[in-house]
Enzyme design. Structure first.
Site, PDB file in Angstrom:
ATOM      1  N   GLN A 240       0.824  -1.198   0.000  1.00 17.48           N
ATOM      2  CA  GLN A 240       0.000   0.000   0.000  1.00 17.48           C
ATOM      3  C   GLN A 240       0.865   1.258   0.000  1.00 17.48           C
ATOM      4  OE1 GLN A 240      -2.256  -2.155   3.401  1.00 17.48           O
ATOM      5  NE2 GLN A 240      -3.446  -0.324   2.996  1.00 17.48           N
ATOM      6  N   PHE A 271      -5.498  -4.035   3.843  1.00 16.34           N
ATOM      7  CA  PHE A 271      -6.186  -3.697   5.087  1.00 16.34           C
ATOM      8  C   PHE A 271      -5.270  -2.979   6.087  1.00 16.34           C
ATOM      9  CE2 PHE A 271      -7.834  -7.907   3.632  1.00 16.34           C
ATOM     10  CZ  PHE A 271      -8.981  -7.421   3.014  1.00 16.34           C
ATOM     11  N   GLU A 275       1.117  -1.435   4.671  1.00 14.94           N
ATOM     12  CA  GLU A 275       1.513  -0.026   4.681  1.00 14.94           C
ATOM     13  C   GLU A 275       2.990   0.124   5.013  1.00 14.94           C
ATOM     14  OE1 GLU A 275      -0.807   2.702   6.866  1.00 14.94           O
ATOM     15  OE2 GLU A 275      -2.709   1.882   6.198  1.00 14.94           O
ATOM     16  N   ARG A 353      -5.702   7.825  17.215  1.00 16.59           N
ATOM     17  CA  ARG A 353      -7.040   7.718  16.627  1.00 16.59           C
ATOM     18  C   ARG A 353      -7.998   7.020  17.589  1.00 16.59           C
ATOM     19  NH1 ARG A 353     -10.099   8.183  11.912  1.00 16.59           N
ATOM     20  NH2 ARG A 353      -8.422   9.157  10.729  1.00 16.59           N
ATOM     21  N   ARG A 385      -7.444  -1.893   9.178  1.00 23.23           N
ATOM     22  CA  ARG A 385      -8.680  -1.181   8.835  1.00 23.23           C
ATOM     23  C   ARG A 385      -9.362  -0.562  10.070  1.00 23.23           C
ATOM     24  NH1 ARG A 385     -12.544  -4.066   4.571  1.00 23.23           N
ATOM     25  NH2 ARG A 385     -13.361  -2.194   3.583  1.00 23.23           N
ATOM     26  N   PHE A 387      -7.739   1.594  11.996  1.00 28.35           N
ATOM     27  CA  PHE A 387      -6.545   2.271  12.518  1.00 28.35           C
ATOM     28  C   PHE A 387      -6.702   2.717  13.970  1.00 28.35           C
ATOM     29  CE2 PHE A 387      -3.033   5.436  12.235  1.00 28.35           C
ATOM     30  CZ  PHE A 387      -2.087   4.637  11.620  1.00 28.35           C
ATOM     31  N   THR A 483      -4.516  12.011  10.684  1.00 27.81           N
ATOM     32  CA  THR A 483      -4.426  12.898  11.844  1.00 27.81           C
ATOM     33  C   THR A 483      -3.106  13.661  11.912  1.00 27.81           C
ATOM     34  OG1 THR A 483      -3.736  10.972  13.153  1.00 27.81           O
ATOM     35  CG2 THR A 483      -6.060  11.583  13.218  1.00 27.81           C
ATOM     36  N   ALA A 558      -8.008   2.566   2.231  1.00 27.90           N
ATOM     37  CA  ALA A 558      -9.139   2.385   1.327  1.00 27.90           C
ATOM     38  C   ALA A 558     -10.140   3.515   1.464  1.00 27.90           C
ATOM     39  CB  ALA A 558      -9.814   1.037   1.617  1.00 27.90           C
ATOM     40  N   GLU A 714     -13.208   2.183   5.679  1.00 25.36           N
ATOM     41  CA  GLU A 714     -12.929   1.879   7.075  1.00 25.36           C
ATOM     42  C   GLU A 714     -14.124   2.114   8.003  1.00 25.36           C
ATOM     43  OE1 GLU A 714      -8.422   2.616   8.076  1.00 25.36           O
ATOM     44  OE2 GLU A 714      -9.171   4.320   6.918  1.00 25.36           O
TER      45      GLU A 714
END
Length: 778
Positions: A240, A271, A275, A353, A385, A387, A483, A558, A714
């Site tokens: 990703q 998902f 990353e 988050r 997904r 996060f 964020t 996503a 998400e």
């Protein structure tokens, strides 16, 4: 038993449901949404551009890349201890293995052996100390995948074992936290609220939230090769984050980023698991490729992938909540911890988050949240997904349900009493605009006939001892934006050719969510041409610089990708259209191809770089206030259990990570037991609900994103928690029959074992005592 009586006549009628055969009916589902078109393509339900290739198996992924005759396969030499000092490494067995070509350790890294997406706190190859089972110590390359694995297994390592921290509780007791990861958010004055009598009731408790395996269909895979005598390094990766691969490889090889290129055609799911952790494996493969000047491919087997690449963070929430006799929440005091594993990775952002979402959708005048990131001797956990948002909201919904039990009300009533609305101010200082929570909730309540469903469940439960129904309605509010402000940027490159076709390149990655399809629709509508005239080849770091970055990290989720990359593509298209306009206004062209050709003759630049930054966002952790999100996506779900839905369902009800520790003596310390589909339960076809209806709220366009785009990748994940709370509702009905109506903890995932042991009846009584809590590995 009287032989003249049938079994049915001898069993109480309330028990008969326990022996009824189960027959799965056909799945009934519906989707209800408005179609609002913009131009030729945007808004139209289009077939995924790769659909035909994917259903026929012709779509190419990283591991499908043909290997040249001199190509090599890589396998990892990994730690077998959760925390230990490396005393010696004997690689003679590997060197004598068939097909062996080379083996490399920390001292062989041409550049820097330390890596990390935020801070460099992780070694590419462990040099002196290992801090988890599965940590990479070295890499072997051989002529085949199997020969490489065989050689890696023949490396013998001697260790001196060191104490290991294998749970959040252990980390808290040992004060084992990653440096500089304590975060705080405040609103009002929690202490004064608790002490002043504003709260009629104050409760305290803990919520344990388990982890989850990403279980993408395609495991981690990278193919690396050199060009021009080793002066350039190219790779194809399942990621990703192509730019993160570019940066990691350049860093460990000591090369400038301009000489490293990463390309991604598509990936078989991510998902969040691809990353940052995927870059580690690309960097590992790049070392032998660069040193040998030969192509190297690394593709992890499923068990290795699950064991070493990290999962969703498990969480522990310790709450103290004050509320009135009517059920209005007045104060929340929350300590929240996540299990980061042995490196920081993205764990701080995940924690942040979770803290932002720890109120879910509820208006709370006084809030105090303390967050900490725990260092443990597990592989580094990473993005997944949602996060961190789902974990924070699940903690909130647990104390909401507990309030309901304390007051003898339904959880749905407590939720409604405390809903935020238009103009509400969150505990981090953001004002809610275009809040659709109330109409969305009310529409769902009517469409699922909630009150009647609740009554029917109560009647069913009164007449059935060993089968219970549970119902629940759960809301969600998910903030859309990264964020960290600098991550909210995106770039795109658009070329118009003289035959009227358009080539688009952007920084986003196609991972099955249809991003390329949606971005192509934006370009097609901008130029007023058919979707078939737009082509998106691949994502490549030498074509599009401005991928979403996090300290030079592209995070491509996503949810936000259509908003950002669609807007960047539109910016590029509008630039080209502005250049074409003087030519178009002078002639009546019969086609876009004619116009493009005429522009070419007039030396009009038909190529443009588009760029987009998310406006009006920013957050200052020093004061704990700001606007971290561009907008919110609201949702609500109703679930009536016996069955429910998909990835979120797996998280709350099926997927349990089993790690070796003192409670699991059959698993070596720090090892993952559930490292394959044989021992790890993901949702299957039989877990799809019998009725699965999805509706998008009508009449509320999103004015804050391109063509009313709204992130729905998400946000809906958490809605599966309605399953969790419906399960708990059913357990409460079972417990009530044995005289237990008090609140009780139920950790997630709510596995069959945990459900059964929570029911409190003559079968479980000999094994449990009051306050029993089935062990959860966190």
């Amino acid at each position: 038993m009287d032989g003249n009586k049938s079994v049915k006549e001898s069993v109480p009628s309330t028990h008969l449901s326990a022996v009824q055969p189960f027959h799965r009916p056909s799945v009934i589902g519906s989707q209800d949404y408005d179609i609002i078109k913009h131009g030729t393509s945007v808004g139209s339900p289009e077939v995924h551009l790769s659909a035909k290739l994917q259903v026929t198996g012709e779509a190419e992924y990283t591991d499908d890349t043909p290997m040249p005759s001199h190509g090599l396969h890589a396998a990892l030499v990994m730690s077998r201890k959760p925390h230990a000092r490396i005393l010696s490494i004997d690689d003679s067995g590997a060197r004598s293995s068939p097909g062996f070509v080379g083996i490399y350790f920390s001292e062989d890294v041409p550049g820097d052996n330390t890596i990390g997406p935020v801070v460099y706190d992780e070694e590419l190859f462990a040099s002196e100390v290992v801090t988890c089972v599965g940590q990479v110590i070295g890499v072997v390359v051989a002529d085949t995948h199997e020969n490489a694995k065989l050689a890696a297994r023949r490396v013998h390592i001697e260790y001196e074992e060191l104490p290991a921290i294998l749970s959040i509780q252990d980390a808290i007791e040992a004060k084992s936290f990653h440096p500089n990861t304590e975060k705080r958010l405040n609103k009002g004055d929690v202490d004064i609220c608790f002490q002043s009598g504003q709260c009629d009731i104050i409760i305290e408790g803990e919520v344990h939230v388990g982890g989850q395996e990403h279980f993408y269909l395609e495991p981690h895979s990278s193919f690396v090769w050199t060009l021009d005598g080793g002066n350039e390094v190219h790779m194809i990766s399942s990621t990703q984050a192509p730019q993160k691969h570019q940066k990691y490889v350049a860093h460990v090889l000591g090369l400038p980023m301009s000489k490293v290129v990463c390309k991604t055609k598509r990936i078989g799911g991510g998902f969040g698991g691809k990353e940052t952790r995927s870059a580690l494996f690309a960097a590992v493969a790049s070392v032998p490729s660069y040193l040998l000047n030969r192509p190297v491919k690394i593709t992890l087997d499923r068990d290795i992938d699950m064991m070493i690449s990290g999962q969703r963070h498990s969480f522990l929430g310790k709450y103290k909540v004050g509320f009135t006799n009517e059920g209005k929440v007045m104060a929340l005091d929350l300590e929240i911890y996540n299990n980061a594993g042995n490196s920081l990775d993205l764990s701080l952002a995940v924690l942040e988050r979770a803290m932002f979402h720890s109120h879910n959708v509820y208006e709370i005048p006084n809030v105090r949240i303390l967050g900490r990131v725990c260092f443990t001797n597990y592989p580094s956990h990473t993005a997944f997904r949602g996060f961190g948002g789902p974990q924070g909201m699940l903690i909130a919904e647990n104390w909401i349900q507990r309030i309901a039990v304390e007051l003898g009300k339904s959880p749905e009533e407590i939720r409604e009493i405390n809903f935020q609305g238009e103009g509400s101010i969150t505990h981090y200082g953001q004002k809610l605009e275009f809040c659709t929570l109330a109409p969305l909730w009310n529409e769902l309540k009517v469409s699922c006939d909630f009150l009647n469903a609740r009554k029917e469940a109560e009647i069913f439960n009164l007449n059935n001892r060993w089968k219970k129904l549970g119902v629940a309605m759960v809301p969600t509010k998910f903030g859309i934006s990264f964020t960290l402000k600098l991550m909210n940027q995106a770039g795109a490159l658009v070329h118009v050719y003289t035959d009227g076709t358009v080539l688009v390149t952007h920084g986003g990655v196609e991972m099955g969510q249809g991003l390329h399809t949606k971005v192509a629709q934006v370009a097609a509508s901008a130029f007023n041409i058919p979707l078939s005239s737009v082509f998106i080849s691949e994502t490549s770091t030498d074509k599009c610089l401005h991928q979403t970055m996090f300290l030079m990290l592209p995070r491509q989720p996503a949810s936000a990708s259509s908003d950002m990359y669609g807007a960047a593509v539109l910016d590029a298209c509008e630039q080209i259209k502005a250049r074409m306009e003087p030519i178009a206004s002078k002639n009546n062209f019969s086609s876009f191809a004619e116009l493009a050709s005429a522009c070419y003759v007039e030396r009009i630049d038909l190529s443009a770089h588009g760029f987009y930054i998310t406006p009006e966002i920013g957050f200052d952790w020093n004061i704990g206030k700001g606007t971290p999100f561009r907008y919110f996506t609201y949702g609500a779900a109703f679930a009536e259990i016996e069955g429910a839905f998909i990835q979120g369902l797996g998280w709350v009800a099926l997927e349990e990570m089993k790690w070796g520790d003192a409670a699991h003596k059959w698993i070596p310390s720090g090892h993952l037991y559930t490292c394959g589909p044989g021992s790890y339960k993901i949702p299957s076809l039989n877990d799809v609900p019998f009725k699965f209806n999805v509706s998008l709220l009508k009449g509320h366009p999103n004015v804050k994103a391109i063509h009313s785009s709204k992130a729905v990748g998400e946000p809906p994940f958490f809605l599966a928690s309605s399953v969790f709370f419906a399960i708990k509702d059913a357990i409460m009905a079972a417990r009530a029959e044995t005289g237990h109506s008090e609140w009780f903890p139920l950790d997630s995932p709510a596995t069959p074992e945990r459900i059964r042991m929570s029911c409190l009846d003559e079968f479980t009584a000999p094994f449990i005592s009051d306050g029993y809590r089935p062990k959860l590995s966190v």
